[in-house]
Design a protein around this motif. Structure first.
Motif, PDB file in Angstrom:
ATOM      1  N   SER A   1       0.776  -0.795  -0.132  1.00 44.17           N
ATOM      2  CA  SER A   1      -0.186   0.023  -0.161  1.00 44.17           C
ATOM      3  C   SER A   1       0.887   1.436  -0.138  1.00 44.17           C
ATOM      4  CB  SER A   1      -0.983  -0.001   0.926  1.00 44.17           C
ATOM      5  OG  SER A   1      -1.348   1.629   1.348  1.00 44.17           O
ATOM      6  N   ASN A   2       1.787   0.807   1.156  1.00 41.94           N
ATOM      7  CA  ASN A   2       2.907   2.432   1.007  1.00 41.94           C
ATOM      8  C   ASN A   2       3.631   2.065  -0.093  1.00 41.94           C
ATOM      9  OD1 ASN A   2       4.516   0.964   2.378  1.00 41.94           O
ATOM     10  ND2 ASN A   2       3.884   1.815   4.030  1.00 41.94           N
ATOM     11  N   GLY A   3       4.249   1.172  -0.363  1.00 40.61           N
ATOM     12  CA  GLY A   3       5.398   1.668  -1.230  1.00 40.61           C
ATOM     13  C   GLY A   3       6.510   1.049  -0.708  1.00 40.61           C
ATOM     14  N   TYR A   4       6.013   0.912   0.347  1.00 34.36           N
ATOM     15  CA  TYR A   4       7.881   0.586   1.555  1.00 34.36           C
ATOM     16  C   TYR A   4       8.436  -0.833   0.948  1.00 34.36           C
ATOM     17  CZ  TYR A   4       6.549   4.356   4.814  1.00 34.36           C
ATOM     18  OH  TYR A   4       6.273   5.946   5.299  1.00 34.36           O
ATOM     19  N   TRP A   5       9.329  -1.358   1.768  1.00 36.11           N
ATOM     20  CA  TRP A   5       9.910  -2.796   1.387  1.00 36.11           C
ATOM     21  C   TRP A   5       9.764  -3.093   2.413  1.00 36.11           C
ATOM     22  CZ3 TRP A   5      11.076  -4.797  -3.171  1.00 36.11           C
ATOM     23  CH2 TRP A   5      12.050  -6.208  -2.668  1.00 36.11           C
ATOM     24  N   PRO A   6       8.752  -4.911   2.505  1.00 41.48           N
ATOM     25  CA  PRO A   6       8.840  -5.600   3.920  1.00 41.48           C
ATOM     26  C   PRO A   6       9.830  -6.671   3.855  1.00 41.48           C
ATOM     27  CG  PRO A   6       7.176  -6.478   1.794  1.00 41.48           C
ATOM     28  CD  PRO A   6       8.544  -5.486   1.419  1.00 41.48           C
ATOM     29  N   GLY A   7      10.077  -6.760   4.980  1.00 40.18           N
ATOM     30  CA  GLY A   7      10.985  -8.096   5.696  1.00 40.18           C
ATOM     31  C   GLY A   7      11.055  -7.719   6.857  1.00 40.18           C
ATOM     32  N   GLN A   8      11.696  -8.587   7.545  1.00 35.58           N
ATOM     33  CA  GLN A   8      12.582  -8.878   8.985  1.00 35.58           C
ATOM     34  C   GLN A   8      13.368  -7.931   9.602  1.00 35.58           C
ATOM     35  OE1 GLN A   8      13.051 -12.878  10.308  1.00 35.58           O
ATOM     36  NE2 GLN A   8      14.068 -12.966  12.186  1.00 35.58           N
ATOM     37  N   GLY A   9      13.160  -7.548  10.764  1.00 37.15           N
ATOM     38  CA  GLY A   9      13.748  -6.633  10.796  1.00 37.15           C
ATOM     39  C   GLY A   9      15.386  -6.642  10.889  1.00 37.15           C
ATOM     40  N   SER A  10      15.999  -8.175  10.969  1.00 35.20           N
ATOM     41  CA  SER A  10      16.588  -8.686  11.332  1.00 35.20           C
ATOM     42  C   SER A  10      17.959  -8.737   9.312  1.00 35.20           C
ATOM     43  CB  SER A  10      17.550 -10.076  11.723  1.00 35.20           C
ATOM     44  OG  SER A  10      16.588 -10.780  10.800  1.00 35.20           O
ATOM     45  N   GLY A  11      17.542  -7.952   8.542  1.00 32.60           N
ATOM     46  CA  GLY A  11      17.144  -8.201   7.227  1.00 32.60           C
ATOM     47  C   GLY A  11      18.316  -7.066   7.268  1.00 32.60           C
ATOM     48  N   LEU A  12      17.532  -6.056   7.805  1.00 38.35           N
ATOM     49  CA  LEU A  12      18.431  -4.506   7.899  1.00 38.35           C
ATOM     50  C   LEU A  12      20.172  -4.815   8.586  1.00 38.35           C
ATOM     51  CD1 LEU A  12      18.099  -1.731   6.562  1.00 38.35           C
ATOM     52  CD2 LEU A  12      17.386  -1.479   9.247  1.00 38.35           C
ATOM     53  N   TYR A  13      19.598  -4.923   9.581  1.00 36.92           N
ATOM     54  CA  TYR A  13      20.562  -5.809  10.687  1.00 36.92           C
ATOM     55  C   TYR A  13      20.302  -5.765  11.982  1.00 36.92           C
ATOM     56  CZ  TYR A  13      20.040  -0.144  11.897  1.00 36.92           C
ATOM     57  OH  TYR A  13      19.805   0.691  12.006  1.00 36.92           O
ATOM     58  N   ILE A  14      21.175  -6.413  12.696  1.00 39.34           N
ATOM     59  CA  ILE A  14      20.331  -7.066  14.212  1.00 39.34           C
ATOM     60  C   ILE A  14      19.770  -6.587  15.422  1.00 39.34           C
ATOM     61  CG2 ILE A  14      21.766  -8.778  16.127  1.00 39.34           C
ATOM     62  CD1 ILE A  14      20.998 -10.666  13.506  1.00 39.34           C
ATOM     63  N   THR A  15      19.344  -6.416  15.584  1.00 39.54           N
ATOM     64  CA  THR A  15      18.890  -5.476  16.695  1.00 39.54           C
ATOM     65  C   THR A  15      18.894  -6.123  17.980  1.00 39.54           C
ATOM     66  OG1 THR A  15      16.914  -5.480  16.030  1.00 39.54           O
ATOM     67  CG2 THR A  15      18.659  -3.560  15.145  1.00 39.54           C
ATOM     68  N   SER A  16      19.212  -5.942  19.212  1.00 41.19           N
ATOM     69  CA  SER A  16      18.535  -6.750  20.574  1.00 41.19           C
ATOM     70  C   SER A  16      17.851  -5.254  21.519  1.00 41.19           C
ATOM     71  CB  SER A  16      19.486  -7.608  21.015  1.00 41.19           C
ATOM     72  OG  SER A  16      20.466  -6.712  21.617  1.00 41.19           O
ATOM     73  N   GLY A  17      16.998  -6.017  21.805  1.00 38.87           N
ATOM     74  CA  GLY A  17      16.050  -4.644  23.030  1.00 38.87           C
ATOM     75  C   GLY A  17      15.692  -4.131  22.618  1.00 38.87           C
ATOM     76  N   ASP A  18      14.873  -4.598  21.014  1.00 36.94           N
ATOM     77  CA  ASP A  18      13.973  -3.142  20.937  1.00 36.94           C
ATOM     78  C   ASP A  18      12.625  -3.177  21.544  1.00 36.94           C
ATOM     79  OD1 ASP A  18      14.264  -4.462  16.954  1.00 36.94           O
ATOM     80  OD2 ASP A  18      13.429  -4.873  18.548  1.00 36.94           O
ATOM     81  N   THR A  19      11.773  -2.287  20.286  1.00 40.85           N
ATOM     82  CA  THR A  19      10.663  -2.263  20.926  1.00 40.85           C
ATOM     83  C   THR A  19       9.361  -3.992  20.501  1.00 40.85           C
ATOM     84  OG1 THR A  19      10.183  -0.796  19.021  1.00 40.85           O
ATOM     85  CG2 THR A  19      10.880  -0.180  21.085  1.00 40.85           C
ATOM     86  N   VAL A  20      10.148  -3.996  19.642  1.00 38.34           N
ATOM     87  CA  VAL A  20       9.227  -4.932  18.582  1.00 38.34           C
ATOM     88  C   VAL A  20       9.043  -6.625  18.758  1.00 38.34           C
ATOM     89  CG1 VAL A  20       8.414  -3.505  16.577  1.00 38.34           C
ATOM     90  CG2 VAL A  20      10.066  -5.433  16.290  1.00 38.34           C
ATOM     91  N   ASP A  21      10.963  -6.905  18.994  1.00 34.76           N
ATOM     92  CA  ASP A  21      11.370  -7.685  20.115  1.00 34.76           C
ATOM     93  C   ASP A  21      10.522  -8.289  21.084  1.00 34.76           C
ATOM     94  OD1 ASP A  21      12.671  -8.638  17.329  1.00 34.76           O
ATOM     95  OD2 ASP A  21      15.034  -8.757  18.607  1.00 34.76           O
ATOM     96  N   TRP A  22      10.103  -7.383  22.459  1.00 39.01           N
ATOM     97  CA  TRP A  22       9.669  -6.868  23.221  1.00 39.01           C
ATOM     98  C   TRP A  22       8.554  -7.233  22.631  1.00 39.01           C
ATOM     99  CZ3 TRP A  22       6.163  -4.193  26.317  1.00 39.01           C
ATOM    100  CH2 TRP A  22       5.679  -4.842  27.810  1.00 39.01           C
ATOM    101  N   MET A  23       7.616  -6.364  22.587  1.00 37.58           N
ATOM    102  CA  MET A  23       6.231  -6.195  22.313  1.00 37.58           C
ATOM    103  C   MET A  23       5.642  -7.608  21.847  1.00 37.58           C
ATOM    104  SD  MET A  23       5.004  -2.703  21.153  1.00 37.58           S
ATOM    105  CE  MET A  23       5.778  -3.053  19.738  1.00 37.58           C
ATOM    106  N   TRP A  24       6.321  -8.513  20.981  1.00 34.66           N
ATOM    107  CA  TRP A  24       6.031  -9.404  20.292  1.00 34.66           C
ATOM    108  C   TRP A  24       6.367 -11.049  21.195  1.00 34.66           C
ATOM    109  CZ3 TRP A  24       2.740 -12.547  18.244  1.00 34.66           C
ATOM    110  CH2 TRP A  24       2.678 -13.793  18.142  1.00 34.66           C
ATOM    111  N   GLY A  25       7.870 -10.828  21.783  1.00 37.63           N
ATOM    112  CA  GLY A  25       8.546 -11.674  21.966  1.00 37.63           C
ATOM    113  C   GLY A  25       7.463 -12.137  23.812  1.00 37.63           C
ATOM    114  N   ASP A  26       7.382 -11.002  24.365  1.00 34.11           N
ATOM    115  CA  ASP A  26       7.031 -10.747  25.642  1.00 34.11           C
ATOM    116  C   ASP A  26       5.340 -10.699  26.088  1.00 34.11           C
ATOM    117  OD1 ASP A  26       8.365 -10.612  29.238  1.00 34.11           O
ATOM    118  OD2 ASP A  26       6.584  -9.337  28.730  1.00 34.11           O
ATOM    119  N   GLN A  27       5.090 -10.138  25.127  1.00 34.41           N
ATOM    120  CA  GLN A  27       3.331  -9.590  24.951  1.00 34.41           C
ATOM    121  C   GLN A  27       2.664 -10.102  23.995  1.00 34.41           C
ATOM    122  OE1 GLN A  27       1.815  -8.022  28.107  1.00 34.41           O
ATOM    123  NE2 GLN A  27       3.963  -8.767  28.568  1.00 34.41           N
ATOM    124  N   GLY A  28       2.780 -10.738  23.034  1.00 32.97           N
ATOM    125  CA  GLY A  28       2.490 -11.693  22.299  1.00 32.97           C
ATOM    126  C   GLY A  28       1.686 -10.665  21.348  1.00 32.97           C
TER     127      GLY A  28
END
Ligand SMILES: CC(C)C[C@H](NS(N)(=O)=O)C(=O)O
Ligand SMILES: [Ca+2]
Ligand SMILES: [Ca+2]
Ligand SMILES: [Zn+2]
Length: 324
Positions: free
Chosen positions: A242-269
């Motif tokens: 819809s917006n013309g951005y590029w989709p992908g898993q976050g780590s495809g850009l570079y590895i990030t740890s301690g970010d918001t989305v890993d906690w929101m998904w991993g800890d809170q579903g």
């Protein structure tokens, strides 16, 4: 970076005033909630948008958060655009009306108010990404998007060095800002059930839609089944189309740890995504500081993606033809 600050960007007092104006204009649809305080004691706010907004109704909840990185000012315009559109078009646009009637939408326009104010405080931008907690170096702050507690400090996804722009802090949750967001999200658990079903953490730049996990290149790991991954991918890909951005898993850009989305998904579903807004990743000249005049085009560009996103909130698995 030496570029002159564009007064067209919304600073902290202007953001508060904008939120108050939206609530004043639509008192039955919008309310302002103070969710906590930043390191320098600024109120951090969330705008709640729903029918019967003063009542906590049993409706799926959706979170949009912005400006966790100080210099990413376009994200504040995105958040305020959404809050304005979802209230001003209620009763006029049937798609918006039905979404606002059947969801509770939370918008946090400025997760790093101290950093944002600092970045906008001089005649030229400061290139500030982190918060404003002193760390003993001239590169003040901790990267709030490396300070969340899911796999904190893991996997080379953040820096232990205080002067680094991805400095992870002295421990998980060492920033007031991450702790405020965590505690507020945890407060959305009712009867043991997390009411927030989907979230988008809005960043610049790169024109990307990303989903967990950021800490690993692997897609299917403990905490991410194939169906859960496929659901993230389906919703993320639809938004990107819809917006013309590029989709992908976050780590495809570079590895990030301690970010918001890993906690929101991993800890809170919570089905969680990152938007990296305009410009494209190779446009380093414009980079974090496009003229504020791009905001109308680059915020409306995401209108349909946001509405599609809201549409899945009652049952994200429907996006892959399955039930919850
Ligand atoms: C959310 C992750 C995957 C990307 C983000 N990029 S940014 N917005 O800092 O340039 C970041 O490094 O935190
Ligand atoms: Ca409602
Ligand atoms: Ca609710
Ligand atoms: Zn960012």
């Amino acid at each position: 970076t030496g570029q002159p600050v564009d007064p067209g960007y919304t600073d902290y007092p202007e953001m508060i005033a904008a939120a108050d104006a939206i609530v004043a204009a639509h008192p039955t649809l919008a309310s302002k909630v103070i969710i906590g305080q930043s390191f320098l004691a600024k109120n951090m706010i969330a705008i709640k948008i729903s029918d019967n907004v003063a009542t906590d109704e049993n409706e799926p909840e959706v979170l949009f958060m912005a400006n966790i990185h100080a210099r990413e000012h376009l994200t504040v315009e995105m958040a305020l655009y959404l809050a304005t559109e979802l209230t001003s078009q209620y009763g006029t646009d049937s798609r918006i009306t039905s979404l606002v009637d059947s969801r509770e939408i939370w918008i946090i326009p400025m997760l790093n108010p101290d950093g944002a104010q600092y970045d906008l405080s001089g005649p030229t931008y400061k290139d500030q990404r982190k918060n404003m907690q002193p760390n003993g170096t001239s590169k003040i702050g901790t990267d709030i998007n490396r300070n969340f507690g899911y796999k904190w400090g893991c996997c080379g996804g953040s820096s232990p060095f205080k002067s680094s722009d991805t400095y992870r802090g002295t421990a998980a949750w060492s920033t007031p800002e991450a702790t405020v967001v965590r505690d507020w999200i945890l407060s959305r658990r009712v009867g043991g059930q997390q009411q927030i079903k989907e979230a988008i953490d809005i960043h610049t730049y790169g024109e990307l839609v990303m989903w967990p996990f950021g800490y690993t290149f692997s897609s299917i790991v403990p905490g991410m089944t194939q169906d859960q991954y496929d659901t993230h991918k389906a919703i993320g890909t639809e938004m990107a189309q819809s917006n013309g951005y590029w989709p992908g898993q976050g780590s495809g850009l570079y590895i990030t740890s301690g970010d918001t989305v890993d906690w929101m998904w991993g800890d809170q579903g919570i089905f969680s995504f990152t938007w990296e807004m305009y410009p494209k990743s190779f446009d380093i000249v414009t980079g974090f500081y496009p003229p504020a005049s791009v905001a109308p085009a680059e915020t409306t560009r995401n209108r349909d993606a946001a509405l599609r996103f809201l549409g899945w909130a009652d049952c994200p698995f429907r996006s892959i033809g399955k039930e919850n």
